[in-house]
Scaffold this motif. Structure first.
Motif, PDB file in Angstrom:
ATOM      1  N   PHE A   4      14.961  -5.823  -3.628  1.00 34.43           N
ATOM      2  CA  PHE A   4      14.578  -5.046  -2.398  1.00 34.43           C
ATOM      3  C   PHE A   4      15.153  -5.400  -1.210  1.00 34.43           C
ATOM      4  N   ASP A   5      15.407  -4.379  -0.413  1.00 36.61           N
ATOM      5  CA  ASP A   5      15.976  -4.479   1.013  1.00 36.61           C
ATOM      6  C   ASP A   5      14.733  -4.868   1.803  1.00 36.61           C
ATOM      7  N   ARG A   6      14.799  -5.651   2.559  1.00 35.26           N
ATOM      8  CA  ARG A   6      13.588  -6.338   3.296  1.00 35.26           C
ATOM      9  C   ARG A   6      13.368  -5.278   4.312  1.00 35.26           C
ATOM     10  N   ASP A   7      14.366  -4.227   4.973  1.00 32.70           N
ATOM     11  CA  ASP A   7      13.944  -3.113   5.951  1.00 32.70           C
ATOM     12  C   ASP A   7      13.769  -1.992   5.488  1.00 32.70           C
ATOM     13  N   GLU A   8      13.731  -1.786   4.096  1.00 34.43           N
ATOM     14  CA  GLU A   8      13.667  -0.412   3.449  1.00 34.43           C
ATOM     15  C   GLU A   8      12.198  -0.155   2.661  1.00 34.43           C
ATOM     16  N   PRO A   9      11.499   0.781   3.255  1.00 35.15           N
ATOM     17  CA  PRO A   9      10.124   1.039   2.566  1.00 35.15           C
ATOM     18  C   PRO A   9      10.358   1.107   1.038  1.00 35.15           C
ATOM     19  N   VAL A  10       9.201   0.865   0.657  1.00 36.94           N
ATOM     20  CA  VAL A  10       9.337   0.934  -1.178  1.00 36.94           C
ATOM     21  C   VAL A  10       8.167   1.835  -1.668  1.00 36.94           C
ATOM     22  N   PRO A  11       8.518   3.152  -2.141  1.00 37.95           N
ATOM     23  CA  PRO A  11       7.588   4.009  -2.498  1.00 37.95           C
ATOM     24  C   PRO A  11       6.791   3.412  -3.654  1.00 37.95           C
ATOM     25  N   VAL A  12       5.512   3.781  -3.746  1.00 38.83           N
ATOM     26  CA  VAL A  12       4.522   3.118  -4.586  1.00 38.83           C
ATOM     27  C   VAL A  12       3.875   4.270  -5.372  1.00 38.83           C
ATOM     28  N   GLY A  13       3.787   4.349  -6.537  1.00 37.36           N
ATOM     29  CA  GLY A  13       2.988   5.502  -7.337  1.00 37.36           C
ATOM     30  C   GLY A  13       1.794   4.976  -7.835  1.00 37.36           C
ATOM     31  N   CYS A  14       0.578   5.138  -7.369  1.00 39.56           N
ATOM     32  CA  CYS A  14      -0.751   4.846  -7.987  1.00 39.56           C
ATOM     33  C   CYS A  14      -1.117   6.227  -8.714  1.00 39.56           C
ATOM     34  N   VAL A  15      -1.179   6.011 -10.017  1.00 37.37           N
ATOM     35  CA  VAL A  15      -1.559   7.038 -11.109  1.00 37.37           C
ATOM     36  C   VAL A  15      -2.887   6.867 -11.699  1.00 37.37           C
ATOM     37  N   PRO A  16      -3.925   7.821 -11.708  1.00 36.59           N
ATOM     38  CA  PRO A  16      -5.255   7.771 -11.862  1.00 36.59           C
ATOM     39  C   PRO A  16      -5.373   7.428 -13.321  1.00 36.59           C
ATOM     40  N   ALA A  46       4.366  13.151  -0.035  1.00 40.37           N
ATOM     41  CA  ALA A  46       5.222  12.010  -0.432  1.00 40.37           C
ATOM     42  C   ALA A  46       4.265  10.833  -0.834  1.00 40.37           C
ATOM     43  N   LEU A  47       4.844   9.944  -1.612  1.00 33.74           N
ATOM     44  CA  LEU A  47       4.383   8.756  -2.182  1.00 33.74           C
ATOM     45  C   LEU A  47       4.175   7.952  -0.848  1.00 33.74           C
ATOM     46  N   PRO A  48       2.788   7.005  -1.041  1.00 35.42           N
ATOM     47  CA  PRO A  48       2.834   6.049  -0.067  1.00 35.42           C
ATOM     48  C   PRO A  48       3.669   4.961  -0.147  1.00 35.42           C
ATOM     49  N   ALA A  49       3.884   4.263   0.837  1.00 32.57           N
ATOM     50  CA  ALA A  49       5.075   2.926   0.808  1.00 32.57           C
ATOM     51  C   ALA A  49       4.561   1.948   1.285  1.00 32.57           C
ATOM     52  N   VAL A  50       5.177   0.711   0.907  1.00 28.33           N
ATOM     53  CA  VAL A  50       4.844  -0.562   1.463  1.00 28.33           C
ATOM     54  C   VAL A  50       6.242  -1.085   1.898  1.00 28.33           C
ATOM     55  N   MET A  51       6.315  -2.134   2.859  1.00 33.90           N
ATOM     56  CA  MET A  51       7.559  -2.669   3.275  1.00 33.90           C
ATOM     57  C   MET A  51       7.551  -4.178   2.319  1.00 33.90           C
ATOM     58  N   PRO A  52       8.700  -4.531   1.898  1.00 28.97           N
ATOM     59  CA  PRO A  52       8.840  -5.687   1.216  1.00 28.97           C
ATOM     60  C   PRO A  52       8.399  -6.970   2.152  1.00 28.97           C
ATOM     61  N   GLY A  53       7.923  -7.899   1.472  1.00 28.78           N
ATOM     62  CA  GLY A  53       7.477  -9.034   2.295  1.00 28.78           C
ATOM     63  C   GLY A  53       8.862  -9.823   2.641  1.00 28.78           C
ATOM     64  N   ALA A  54       9.035 -10.410   4.012  1.00 32.41           N
ATOM     65  CA  ALA A  54      10.336 -11.011   4.300  1.00 32.41           C
ATOM     66  C   ALA A  54       9.770 -11.803   5.581  1.00 32.41           C
ATOM     67  N   ALA A  55      10.627 -12.683   5.722  1.00 34.04           N
ATOM     68  CA  ALA A  55      10.583 -13.446   6.998  1.00 34.04           C
ATOM     69  C   ALA A  55      11.256 -12.868   7.942  1.00 34.04           C
ATOM     70  N   TYR A  56      10.844 -12.958   9.180  1.00 32.24           N
ATOM     71  CA  TYR A  56      11.660 -12.419  10.515  1.00 32.24           C
ATOM     72  C   TYR A  56      11.852 -13.223  11.341  1.00 32.24           C
ATOM     73  N   HIS A  57      12.966 -13.287  12.132  1.00 34.48           N
ATOM     74  CA  HIS A  57      13.361 -13.938  13.224  1.00 34.48           C
ATOM     75  C   HIS A  57      12.352 -13.843  14.382  1.00 34.48           C
ATOM     76  N   LEU A  58      11.851 -12.749  14.501  1.00 39.37           N
ATOM     77  CA  LEU A  58      10.898 -12.240  15.633  1.00 39.37           C
ATOM     78  C   LEU A  58       9.614 -13.000  15.703  1.00 39.37           C
ATOM     79  N   TRP A  59       9.126 -13.594  14.583  1.00 39.52           N
ATOM     80  CA  TRP A  59       7.916 -14.417  14.399  1.00 39.52           C
ATOM     81  C   TRP A  59       8.417 -15.972  14.758  1.00 39.52           C
ATOM     82  N   HIS A  60       9.607 -16.283  14.963  1.00 40.79           N
ATOM     83  CA  HIS A  60       9.793 -17.629  15.244  1.00 40.79           C
ATOM     84  C   HIS A  60      11.128 -17.814  16.059  1.00 40.79           C
TER      85      HIS A  60
END
Length: 486
Positions: A175-187, A466-480
């Motif tokens: 997964f690309d840390r800067d690319e949203p990940v579409p999530v499919g929640c099916v009942p 559209a499907l909802p989306a999440v961002m991948p977990g990643a460490a970013y320089h702007l935090w440190h």
């Protein structure tokens, strides 16, 4: 040249960067972080300059001479410990295989250790050192001790309560840390015809059992669900509570594997959380959730529900539960889990909580905070998801505390049974929520409500469809700020 990593055990401080970080972190008193002392050290130009020098040494050699560590401590005491920790942290950012840095051959051994043993540190110290992949979703101000660093020091008592695994690199979806990940929640489940519910007396109390109906209808939906998830572009799927049985688990594995393709454009779906249900032959059984890899059908993560849910009489009436008693309460008949499973990959650090567990956090919150979980998948069996209710409140709490993304997936069963006038407002089958500001300069949260009309279709957002989306977990320089430039 002597290998510093093989230095004799008589040294007061190890040369191994991860083991040294753990030792210094544990030695550094928490009192410095209760006030502003650590903040003043962090802002000191001399501290930052010396930390940068230490980082360069570790990046060049893969180790830090104990003499260098002891010299800094002898000269500056706890401030010296803090300085060395900052320097180690800047170097360890390069050992994170999912982080922004990949140019430190001297630290390859630490990366391999993490990928094969599940932690950056060796066996010399208890607990674990893990790469960071989330940061609390609130404005950055005075930091806690853990928030100064890009790794997580997991204490032994928390580490003992988690089952931590890594997806082998050869199977990682990258997964690309800067690319949203579409999530499919099916009942999956539409009406009470799709489930079985029983009430009985056990141990002097009323208990209830929930399980999916093992009918041709539920079995036949599986391939349709997978096809529609692919068509919608979902890379990850989350099913609700009560949608899984031993028979259906095998059916899901077979269907997922046989429909998989290496063409991501046509077959983007990769991870499937198959909901949860009573698995195995124990009496009472666990309420178990299973996450599988579509390419292999392999079980990546298994999680047992930690806390059973108690129904009261009002809920049983509102939900129109068949065969429910008219008075009193009913306890969920299950064997509760005792640990929380964690899975690391390029997606982040993933955990699963089942329905009641999301709101009853005593058994898992310290562990997930210590480990820095970036994603929570939450299958539920409940009334329809409504705005501002328990699902959203619990998710927003974890956004603030963990900085992670929370995905809640519900079925249609209770929503189909409860008349519109008894539950006011729009009804949803999925909630996806996470931090809205990557820089952590505000309290902004990204809360997405989605709904599906049938058990076979992924829930979509009202405005865009559209499907909802999440961002991948990643460490970013702007935090440190002490990390090298991204």
């Amino acid at each position: 040249m002597t290998d510093q990593l093989a230095a004799p055990a008589r040294e007061a401080h190890p040369a191994d960067p991860a083991d040294l970080f753990l030792q210094l972190y544990d030695e550094l008193p928490d009192r410095h972080f209760h006030g502003w002392q650590a903040t003043r050290w962090y802002d000191d130009a001399g501290v930052r300059r010396r930390a940068g020098e230490i980082s360069e040494i570790v990046l060049a050699l893969g180790s830090l001479s104990p003499e260098v560590t002891e010299e800094n401590i002898a000269e500056d005491g706890d401030r010296g410990r803090f300085t060395v920790l900052l320097g180690l942290d800047g170097a360890l950012a390069h050992a994170n295989p999912y982080g922004p840095y990949h140019d430190a051959p001297a630290l390859t051994g630490l990366t391999v250790r993490y990928l094969t043993e599940g932690r950056l540190n060796g066996d010399e110290r208890e607990g674990a050192l893990l790469p960071r992949c989330a940061f609390p979703g609130r404005p950055r101000g005075r930091r806690t001790k853990a928030e100064f660093f890009g790794v997580h020091r997991v204490p032994p008592e928390e580490w003992a309560k988690v089952d931590h695994t890594l997806l082998p690199p050869v199977l990682d979806p990258h997964f690309d840390r800067d690319e949203p990940v579409p999530v499919g929640c099916v009942p999956v489940l539409e009406t009470f015809d799709d489930i079985e519910i029983d009430f009985e007396r056990r141990y002097g109390m009323t208990v209830y059992r929930l399980r999916p109906s093992d009918s041709h209808v539920s079995r036949d939906r599986i391939e349709t669900i997978i096809r529609r998830l692919d068509e919608a572009g979902a890379r990850i799927a989350v099913m609700p509570e009560v949608s899984l049985s031993d028979t259906l688990l095998e059916r899901w594995k077979e269907a997922a594997f046989h429909t998989a393709g290496r063409d991501r454009g046509r077959h983007p779906l990769r991870f499937l959380l198959l909901g949860s249900g009573p698995l195995g032959t124990d009496d009472p059984p666990p309420n178990r959730a299973v996450l599988i890899d579509r390419w292999t059908g392999r079980e990546l993560l298994v999680q047992d529900k930690l806390s059973g849910f108690t129904l009261d009489a009002a809920q049983m009436r509102l939900w129109r539960l068949p065969g429910a008693p008219s008075t009193g309460t009913a306890d969920e008949y299950l064997t509760p889990g005792s640990k929380v499973g964690l899975l690391d990959s390029s997606f982040g650090r993933l955990a699963v909580l089942i329905c009641e567990d999301l709101s009853r956090s005593v058994g898992w919150e310290r562990e997930l905070l210590s480990c820095g979980v970036s994603h929570l998948f939450v299958p539920i069996f409940s009334k329809p998801i409504l705005r501002y209710r328990w699902e959203q409140q619990a998710a927003e709490r974890q956004i603030s505390a963990l900085g992670g993304w929370v995905t809640v997936a519900n079925s249609l069963v209770i929503g189909t049974a409860v008349p519109a006038d008894e539950l006011q407002g729009p009804r949803y089958t999925a909630l996806v929520a996470g931090p809205g500001d990557p820089a952590r300069a505000s309290y902004a949260g990204d809360v997405q409500f989605a709904r599906a009309k049938t058990g076979e279709e992924p829930a979509v957002l009202d405005d865009t469809r559209a499907l909802p989306a999440v961002m991948p977990g990643a460490a970013y320089h702007l935090w440190h700020d002490h990390w090298p430039g991204d």
